[in-house]
Design a protein around this motif. Sequence first.
Motif, PDB file in Angstrom:
ATOM      1  N   ALA A  32       0.833  -1.212   0.000  1.00  0.00           N
ATOM      2  CA  ALA A  32       0.000   0.000   0.000  1.00  0.00           C
ATOM      3  C   ALA A  32       0.863   1.255   0.000  1.00  0.00           C
ATOM      4  N   VAL A  33       1.928   1.249   0.792  1.00  0.00           N
ATOM      5  CA  VAL A  33       2.833   2.401   0.826  1.00  0.00           C
ATOM      6  C   VAL A  33       3.461   2.621  -0.543  1.00  0.00           C
ATOM      7  N   TYR A  34       3.871   1.554  -1.194  1.00  0.00           N
ATOM      8  CA  TYR A  34       4.478   1.672  -2.533  1.00  0.00           C
ATOM      9  C   TYR A  34       3.492   2.280  -3.531  1.00  0.00           C
ATOM     10  N   TYR A  35       2.272   1.736  -3.591  1.00  0.00           N
ATOM     11  CA  TYR A  35       1.295   2.225  -4.561  1.00  0.00           C
ATOM     12  C   TYR A  35       0.820   3.636  -4.243  1.00  0.00           C
ATOM     13  N   SER A  36       0.965   4.066  -2.985  1.00  0.00           N
ATOM     14  CA  SER A  36       0.542   5.424  -2.624  1.00  0.00           C
ATOM     15  C   SER A  36       1.402   6.489  -3.292  1.00  0.00           C
ATOM     16  N   PHE A  37       2.568   6.091  -3.796  1.00  0.00           N
ATOM     17  CA  PHE A  37       3.444   7.028  -4.504  1.00  0.00           C
ATOM     18  C   PHE A  37       3.308   6.906  -6.021  1.00  0.00           C
ATOM     19  N   THR A  38       2.254   6.236  -6.476  1.00  0.00           N
ATOM     20  CA  THR A  38       2.048   6.030  -7.907  1.00  0.00           C
ATOM     21  C   THR A  38       0.666   6.519  -8.325  1.00  0.00           C
ATOM     22  N   ASP A  39       0.399   6.452  -9.626  1.00  0.00           N
ATOM     23  CA  ASP A  39      -0.927   6.797 -10.148  1.00  0.00           C
ATOM     24  C   ASP A  39      -1.658   5.545 -10.602  1.00  0.00           C
ATOM     25  N   TYR A  40      -1.387   4.427  -9.966  1.00  0.00           N
ATOM     26  CA  TYR A  40      -1.949   3.139 -10.370  1.00  0.00           C
ATOM     27  C   TYR A  40      -3.474   3.186 -10.370  1.00  0.00           C
ATOM     28  N   SER A  41      -4.083   2.637 -11.428  1.00  0.00           N
ATOM     29  CA  SER A  41      -5.540   2.648 -11.561  1.00  0.00           C
ATOM     30  C   SER A  41      -6.139   1.246 -11.522  1.00  0.00           C
ATOM     31  N   TYR A 251     -12.391   3.557   0.508  1.00  0.00           N
ATOM     32  CA  TYR A 251     -13.000   2.464  -0.256  1.00  0.00           C
ATOM     33  C   TYR A 251     -13.621   2.990  -1.546  1.00  0.00           C
ATOM     34  N   PHE A 252     -14.328   4.112  -1.454  1.00  0.00           N
ATOM     35  CA  PHE A 252     -14.947   4.708  -2.646  1.00  0.00           C
ATOM     36  C   PHE A 252     -13.880   5.108  -3.668  1.00  0.00           C
ATOM     37  N   THR A 253     -12.802   5.690  -3.198  1.00  0.00           N
ATOM     38  CA  THR A 253     -11.735   6.143  -4.094  1.00  0.00           C
ATOM     39  C   THR A 253     -11.093   4.979  -4.830  1.00  0.00           C
ATOM     40  N   VAL A 254     -10.882   3.869  -4.112  1.00  0.00           N
ATOM     41  CA  VAL A 254     -10.194   2.724  -4.714  1.00  0.00           C
ATOM     42  C   VAL A 254     -11.117   1.928  -5.625  1.00  0.00           C
ATOM     43  N   PHE A 255     -12.286   1.537  -5.126  1.00  0.00           N
ATOM     44  CA  PHE A 255     -13.113   0.558  -5.833  1.00  0.00           C
ATOM     45  C   PHE A 255     -14.202   1.176  -6.712  1.00  0.00           C
ATOM     46  N   TYR A 262      -4.180   6.973  -5.297  1.00  0.00           N
ATOM     47  CA  TYR A 262      -4.692   7.971  -4.353  1.00  0.00           C
ATOM     48  C   TYR A 262      -5.375   7.294  -3.173  1.00  0.00           C
ATOM     49  N   GLY A 263      -6.107   6.211  -3.432  1.00  0.00           N
ATOM     50  CA  GLY A 263      -6.767   5.478  -2.353  1.00  0.00           C
ATOM     51  C   GLY A 263      -5.775   4.882  -1.371  1.00  0.00           C
TER      52      GLY A 263
END
Length: 293
Positions: A32-41, A251-255, A262-263
Motif C-alpha cells: 500500500a505504501v508503494y502504490y501510494s506514490f504512484t498513479d496506479y488505476s 474504499y470509494f476512491t479505490v473501488f 490515491y486510495g
Amino acid sequence: MHWVSTKKAKAVMLIPTLLVYIVFIIIPVLVAVYYSFTDYSGMGKAEFKGFDNYIRMFGDELFLIALRNTCIVLVCSLVFLLVGSFLTAMLMNRAFRGNAFFKMVVFAPYIIAPIIIGIIWGYIMNPQYGLINNILRNIGLDALAIEWIGGTKWSPLALAIVFTWQVMGFHATIFLSGIKTIPGDIYEACAMDGANVLQRLFYVTIPMLKETFIINIVLIITGVFKIYELVYQMTGGGPAHQSELLTSYMYFTVFSSRKYGYGMAIAVAILVLSITGSFAYIRITTKKKRRES
C-alpha cells in the motif's frame, strides 16, 4: 519437556505466527505504501508520482469532509464510550439478580456483524419511517424528529452513537477486568476512614484504572479509524459524500473511482493518524505518570 522452555524452541514455535503476520499484515502495508506514490488505476503499469497523492489530499474537499466527520465520531465515541463503558462495568461488578443476563445483553452487540448492526440501526434512525422519529411524532415531539442519517449535520453523531452501542460491552468488560484487580482491602480501609461512594470512585477506583483507561482509549481510537460497514449500510456516504468517514472514502476512491494510488495514500494516512493518535496519548500519560512518581 525441558526443551520447550529453551530460547530455540520458543523461536521455532513463533515462526508460524510471524510468517502469518508478515504475509497478511506487513507485506500488504508495504504494498500500500508503494502504490501510494504512484498513479496506479488497477490496470496497466504504475507510474511513480512521488508525493503528489499526499499533496492532493490537502486540496481534496471530500477528503477534508471525511476527516472532519471522523474527528467528530472519534471525539463523541471517546466521551460516550469511556463514560458509558466505565459506568456499565461498575454496574456489572455489583452483585444483583440477573447480573449474568445483564452482562450477556451488554456484550451481545459486539459479536453481531457490523453490517447487520448497520441494517438494524438504519431502520431505527431512518428520517422518514424510522422507529425513533415515528415515536417522537406520535407523542407530539415533531420538532425533535430530526434527520439522523442521510443528512449533512447529524450523521457523524448517529454513527458515533451506533458505534458506541456496538462496542460498549467489549470496553465495559475490559474495565470490569481492571476493577476486579483492585484489592478489596483498599475499599475497606476507605470505608473505615469515612470515605463516601464518590470519594472512593475518584480517589481509588479511577486512579487505579489508569492503565485500563489507556488501553480502552487506544482501542477506541483504532476502532474509529476502522469504521466502514456502518457508514456503508446506514448512509452510503451520502448525500454527495457528506457523511463519509476516512475508511469509507478510501474504499470509494479505490473501488468506485478506481484511483488505486490515491486510495492507497488515504489508507496510509489513516494508518499514520491511528498510530500517531494512539502513541501520542500513551506518551502523554506515561510522562504524567513519571512526574507524579
